[in-house]
Design a protein around this motif. Structure first.
Motif, PDB file in Angstrom:
ATOM      1  N   PRO A 102       0.692  -1.477  -0.152  1.00 52.26           N
ATOM      2  CA  PRO A 102       0.260  -0.265   0.309  1.00 52.26           C
ATOM      3  C   PRO A 102       0.882   1.104  -0.178  1.00 52.26           C
ATOM      4  N   LEU A 103       1.984   1.078   0.054  1.00 48.59           N
ATOM      5  CA  LEU A 103       2.894   2.999   0.918  1.00 48.59           C
ATOM      6  C   LEU A 103       3.346   2.721  -0.546  1.00 48.59           C
ATOM      7  N   GLY A 128      13.809  -0.386  21.053  1.00 46.88           N
ATOM      8  CA  GLY A 128      14.220   0.728  20.278  1.00 46.88           C
ATOM      9  C   GLY A 128      13.877   0.776  19.014  1.00 46.88           C
ATOM     10  N   VAL A 129      13.378   0.253  18.507  1.00 48.14           N
ATOM     11  CA  VAL A 129      13.281  -0.290  16.769  1.00 48.14           C
ATOM     12  C   VAL A 129      11.830  -1.020  16.224  1.00 48.14           C
ATOM     13  N   ALA A 130      11.049  -0.655  15.478  1.00 49.75           N
ATOM     14  CA  ALA A 130       9.980  -2.071  15.229  1.00 49.75           C
ATOM     15  C   ALA A 130      10.355  -2.189  14.076  1.00 49.75           C
ATOM     16  N   LEU A 131       9.221  -3.124  13.297  1.00 49.69           N
ATOM     17  CA  LEU A 131       9.714  -3.601  12.367  1.00 49.69           C
ATOM     18  C   LEU A 131       7.971  -3.550  11.414  1.00 49.69           C
ATOM     19  N   GLU A 132       7.640  -2.799  10.303  1.00 52.76           N
ATOM     20  CA  GLU A 132       6.605  -3.379   9.297  1.00 52.76           C
ATOM     21  C   GLU A 132       7.037  -4.449   8.470  1.00 52.76           C
ATOM     22  N   VAL A 133       5.895  -5.483   8.119  1.00 52.17           N
ATOM     23  CA  VAL A 133       6.876  -7.049   7.309  1.00 52.17           C
ATOM     24  C   VAL A 133       5.638  -7.038   6.525  1.00 52.17           C
ATOM     25  N   ASP A 134       5.681  -7.596   4.971  1.00 49.86           N
ATOM     26  CA  ASP A 134       4.769  -7.818   3.950  1.00 49.86           C
ATOM     27  C   ASP A 134       4.123  -9.328   4.460  1.00 49.86           C
ATOM     28  N   GLU A 135       3.413  -9.707   3.840  1.00 44.60           N
ATOM     29  CA  GLU A 135       3.314 -11.222   3.508  1.00 44.60           C
ATOM     30  C   GLU A 135       4.477 -11.798   3.470  1.00 44.60           C
ATOM     31  N   LEU A 140      -5.367  -4.734  -3.416  1.00 45.09           N
ATOM     32  CA  LEU A 140      -3.919  -4.623  -3.602  1.00 45.09           C
ATOM     33  C   LEU A 140      -4.071  -6.800  -3.043  1.00 45.09           C
ATOM     34  N   PRO A 141      -3.043  -7.645  -4.084  1.00 45.61           N
ATOM     35  CA  PRO A 141      -2.766  -8.796  -3.483  1.00 45.61           C
ATOM     36  C   PRO A 141      -1.495  -8.946  -2.048  1.00 45.61           C
ATOM     37  N   ASN A 142      -0.569  -7.962  -1.712  1.00 45.77           N
ATOM     38  CA  ASN A 142      -0.163  -8.450  -0.795  1.00 45.77           C
ATOM     39  C   ASN A 142      -0.398  -7.052  -0.184  1.00 45.77           C
ATOM     40  N   SER A 143      -1.512  -6.397   0.924  1.00 42.74           N
ATOM     41  CA  SER A 143      -2.384  -5.507   1.524  1.00 42.74           C
ATOM     42  C   SER A 143      -1.836  -5.949   3.032  1.00 42.74           C
ATOM     43  N   ASP A 181      -3.933  -3.589   8.087  1.00 41.81           N
ATOM     44  CA  ASP A 181      -4.281  -3.606   6.477  1.00 41.81           C
ATOM     45  C   ASP A 181      -4.338  -2.380   6.638  1.00 41.81           C
ATOM     46  N   ARG A 182      -3.196  -1.368   5.246  1.00 44.03           N
ATOM     47  CA  ARG A 182      -3.830  -0.023   5.333  1.00 44.03           C
ATOM     48  C   ARG A 182      -4.539   0.219   4.551  1.00 44.03           C
ATOM     49  N   THR A 183      -4.760  -0.830   3.742  1.00 43.58           N
ATOM     50  CA  THR A 183      -6.091  -0.721   3.146  1.00 43.58           C
ATOM     51  C   THR A 183      -7.457  -0.110   3.779  1.00 43.58           C
TER      52      THR A 183
END
Length: 358
Positions: free
Chosen positions: A267-268, A341-348, A329-332, A319-321
């Protein structure tokens, strides 16, 4: 040019480019990206840094829309002028023998899809002077005479100067931005120290200043403070570098840094240029000049083990959609995982979409 810059330019001219097809490998974060601009243009971008590598011009006589191709002050092809083998030779001069006419940085093909006829002789017959050029391929001039790999990264050139070459992430500290050319001094941004004024002096005015209004994550906070007392702050959005900075509303000091990977299919995608980040670990000893790093293209499992060898942190789904009506999107779906101290955003596909330092 970067993929982000080209797509932004195309999006601002929908009349000239009403349809843009984006092709990529969803299983690879460093997949080359191809833009199809019907009917004339195919643009190939490199996998890691998403830089324009090759331009392919085709269907030169298609009138929807009409295309004119010039070299210096000479018109090579237009709706009234068909580009032929003899025209190329007159404009560019002699070159080495082969099925195509190849010159440094450009070559001309007489096949529609690039597959030559195996029965056609390699040396042109007199009548072949009138062969019509079907495709023109443009790339950087190679420093050597060997043909350049179409899947390689582009060579550093003046057009890149001022762009981010790489970003070194130091957890609990901040980031170091390295710019082209490599002789440029790095810019350091430190959490809790660097001010909004420092960012403006070092990086210029942000493209957008966004005042934070979404406090839904506060429900997960251990703090018992009421929402009105929370210093929400504001964001400096540097889309051209792929970086956001959250700045305290009262202190005007950097509180959080977000680095975006710009993965196609998420989405981004295209909101931010790719930020080529690398998380740096602790050196093995005082004399270690090359501490271990994990890059944006590494698999999430490798980065997770690098940050926290012991256990996997709790996972939150996003889910950003959800707030984008009509967007599918197929990978939303993504997952948010927090470390110290750190965060991760991970896709499918187990690729890191964004890194958040706090």
């Amino acid at each position: 040019m970067s993929l982000w810059t080209v797509l932004d330019m195309l999006r601002n001219d929908p009349h000239s480019f009403p349809q843009v097809d984006v092709k990529y490998d969803p299983d690879s974060p460093i997949s080359p990206v191809i833009l199809h601009l019907r009917p004339h243009l195919d643009l190939l971008f490199s996998g890691k840094h998403q830089r324009l590598h090759t331009i392919c011009l085709k269907k030169l006589q298609d009138p929807h829309p009409p295309a004119t191709l010039r070299y210096k002050n000479m018109v090579l092809s237009s709706p009234q002028e068909v580009l032929r083998r003899v025209g190329v030779s007159r404009a560019f001069g002699p070159t080495y023998a082969g099925d195509d006419l190849r010159y440094p940085g450009v070559w001309f093909s007489f096949e529609e899809d690039g597959r030559a006829d195996p029965l056609r002789p390699t040396s042109p017959h007199p009548e072949e002077k009138m062969q019509e050029v079907k495709r023109v391929i443009i790339s950087q001039k190679s420093a050597s005479e060997e043909s350049e790999d179409v899947l390689s990264e582009v060579q550093v050139c003046d057009a890149m100067y001022g762009d981010v070459e790489s970003v070194t992430v130091k957890v609990h500290d901040g980031i170091a931005l390295n710019f082209y050319p490599s002789s440029s001094p790095p810019v350091h941004v430190r959490i809790g120290i660097t001010t909004a004024q420092d960012l403006t002096c070092e990086l210029g005015t942000p493209i957008r200043v966004h005042y934070r209004e979404d406090n839904r994550m506060n429900i997960h906070s251990k703090s018992k403070e009421d929402d009105p007392d929370v210093d929400t702050g504001y964001f400096y959005n540097y889309f051209q570098h792929g970086i956001d900075f959250l700045i305290g509303g009262t202190t005007h000091v950097v509180k959080k840094i977000i680095l975006h990977t710009n993965l196609p299919g998420t989405p981004l995608f295209q909101r931010y240029k790719r930020c080529p980040w690398a998380i740096e670990g602790l050196p093995e000893d005082d004399e270690d000049d090359t501490p271990p790093r994990k890059w944006f293209y590494d698999r999430f499992e490798d980065i997770r083990h690098f940050l926290s060898p012991g256990e996997t942190p709790p996972i939150m789904r996003l889910d950003r959609t959800d707030e984008e009506d009509g967007l599918t999107l197929p990978n939303s779906g993504t997952e948010l995982l927090g470390f110290d101290g750190v965060a991760l955003e991970v896709d499918e596909s187990a690729h890191v979409v964004a890194v958040m330092l706090f």
